[in-house]
Design an enzyme around this catalytic site. Structure first.
Site, PDB file in Angstrom:
ATOM      1  N   TYR A   1       0.845  -1.198   0.000  1.00 30.33           N
ATOM      2  CA  TYR A   1       0.000   0.000   0.000  1.00 30.33           C
ATOM      3  C   TYR A   1       0.876   1.241   0.000  1.00 30.33           C
ATOM      4  O   TYR A   1       1.872   1.323   0.739  1.00 30.33           O
ATOM      5  CB  TYR A   1      -0.882   0.008   1.251  1.00 30.33           C
ATOM      6  CG  TYR A   1      -1.648   1.300   1.444  1.00 30.33           C
ATOM      7  CD1 TYR A   1      -2.939   1.445   0.965  1.00 30.33           C
ATOM      8  CD2 TYR A   1      -1.045   2.390   2.089  1.00 30.33           C
ATOM      9  CE1 TYR A   1      -3.623   2.642   1.122  1.00 30.33           C
ATOM     10  CE2 TYR A   1      -1.725   3.588   2.245  1.00 30.33           C
ATOM     11  CZ  TYR A   1      -3.019   3.704   1.764  1.00 30.33           C
ATOM     12  OH  TYR A   1      -3.691   4.888   1.911  1.00 30.33           O
TER      13      TYR A   1
ATOM     14  N   GLU B   1      -3.698   7.440  -3.636  1.00 25.97           N
ATOM     15  CA  GLU B   1      -3.461   6.105  -3.102  1.00 25.97           C
ATOM     16  C   GLU B   1      -3.151   5.127  -4.221  1.00 25.97           C
ATOM     17  O   GLU B   1      -3.788   5.175  -5.277  1.00 25.97           O
ATOM     18  CB  GLU B   1      -4.769   5.628  -2.449  1.00 25.97           C
ATOM     19  CG  GLU B   1      -4.640   5.246  -1.009  1.00 25.97           C
ATOM     20  CD  GLU B   1      -6.009   4.856  -0.441  1.00 25.97           C
ATOM     21  OE1 GLU B   1      -6.268   5.204   0.701  1.00 25.97           O
ATOM     22  OE2 GLU B   1      -6.801   4.211  -1.141  1.00 25.97           O
TER      23      GLU B   1
END
Ligand code: GDP
Ligand code: MN
Length: 385
Positions: free
Chosen positions: A108, A196
């Site tokens: 991530y 993101e």
């Protein structure tokens, strides 16, 4: 403003972040054609593609909105199913078709504007692919953070330090660090409040690439970035927010049952706090603005009453530049144009208060001047309904 994944991918690709190619389809037939074309270009995926719902919602994978297809025919079948879906209440109108990557690991990467440190904060985790909220709740030690000094940006050694939390192999760590610096550059350049990449993947042959992209741009940046503003897709947004924007109202839809109609952002926040304090949940944030006119009140009430989860409506008006009689006239006009299906609790005080109370009383409404009392009543009425 939210961007679609395919739009976010285009932006990140422009900043040099490795992302597999992809095209958007609105019909299963188009999805099949794209898959066929992608297979023709090779790409090492053996004709396998991923079909991905394009909606402003996370967790599409879990909801069945991301599907692997072994060939073009199957891509068409997946597209047919996904194009008929709603994810978190949002209908899927488009799918992205992209070559399937082989995945060895999922990480991530994210950057948000952090109010506490007053800086952009870069967050990375080797536990990618799943909900980052879940990682934060269950294994917070697996998330690594760095507040970036906007004067210098994300420096190479800082990026590499974080990248080494994701990858042990130096070539992969270097690639990830490079992606982080590019992500920061993109974040800064477009005025994002969030960017993101989840998952950032390593493939079995050691390549690092982004397979998903999410970008939220601060609405206040849009004037400076017309090319980003042009990416807005009103058909993918909550209808109430689209109507409010067209009416010049500042409106954010929330999950509660007390509709709020307030003048001034500060008072709107204070009103929502009080609603919660007295045990209720606001259904929205709404600022009718400083210099209101009756039409704005009519528009506001039209939007709030259309929300079926609203059980009571609270007016909280502090008359300064806003004239209480304008607001009162707006309320009366609204009730003449469409039915008020839920009780109204009206509190107003300040400029032309007496005139406003006269207008409301004539129309059969009562008005309060005490804010606590009004909020208590609105919460009680929402409960009773
Ligand atoms: P999200 O659920 O909305 O965040 O959608 P994602 O784009 O992140 O996809 C969800 C999951 O699908 C990822 O975490 C991957 O596990 C899987 N996935 C997405 N793209 C690919 C791909 O190209 N190949 C493989 N094998 N899996 C993928
Ligand atoms: Mn994702």
């Amino acid at each position: 403003m939210n961007l679609h994944e395919y739009q976010a991918r285009d932006i990140l690709r422009r900043y040099g972040i490795p992302i597999p190619p992809g095209e958007v389809a609105e019909t299963p037939e188009q999805a099949r054609e794209i898959a066929q074309r992608l297979a023709g270009t090779g790409g090492g995926s053996g004709g396998r593609v991923v079909v991905k719902a394009q909606v402003h919602a996370g967790g599409r994978g879990k909801a069945g909105g991301v599907k692997l297809a072994k060939d073009a025919a199957e891509a068409g079948e997946h597209a047919a199913r996904i194009l008929g879906m709603s994810i978190k209440g949002l209908p899927v109108r488009r799918v992205l078709v992209t070559p399937a990557a082989e995945i060895a690991s999922e990480s991530y990467l994210g950057i948000i504007v952090d109010r506490a440190s007053q800086r952009p904060v870069l967050m990375v985790s080797p536990a990618g692919g799943v909900d980052i909220e879940e990682v934060a709740a269950k294994t917070p030690e697996r998330i690594h953070r760095l507040a970036v000094d906007p004067r210098y940006g994300l420096l190479a050694h800082q990026a590499l330090g974080l990248a080494l939390k994701l990858y042990r192999e130096m070539p992969q760590a270097r690639a990830a660090a490079d992606i982080m610096q590019r992500l920061y550059a993109a974040f800064y350049a477009v005025g994002a409040s969030l960017m993101e990449i989840n998952p950032l993947v390593a493939t079995p042959d050691g390549t690092v690439a982004a397979l998903d992209a999410k970008i939220v741009v601060d609405d206040n940046e849009l004037e400076r970035h017309p090319e980003i503003a042009a990416l807005r897709d009103p058909s993918a947004e909550a209808p109430s927010e689209v109507q409010a924007r067209q009416a010049g109202l500042t409106f954010i839809k929330l999950e509660g049952s007390v509709g709020c109609c307030v003048n001034g952002a500060g008072l709107a926040m204070a009103t929502m706090d009080l609603v919660k304090y007295y045990g209720g949940e606001p259904a929205n944030f709404l600022d009718i603005g400083g210099s209101s006119n009756p039409q704005k009140v009519v528009d506001a009430l039209r939007i709030i009453t259309a929300d079926r989860s609203v059980r009571s409506i609270l007016f909280n008006i502090f008359g300064g530049i806003t004239r209480c009689d304008d607001v009162a006239n707006g309320i009366v006009q609204a009730t003449q144009q469409f039915p008020m299906k839920v009780p109204l609790v009206i509190r107003l005080t300040g400029t032309n208060e007496a005139l406003a109370i006269e207008i409301l009383t004539k129309a059969g409404f009562s008005a309060l001047t005490d804010m606590d009392e009004a909020v208590k009543q609105a919460v009680a009425k929402a409960r009773a309904a």
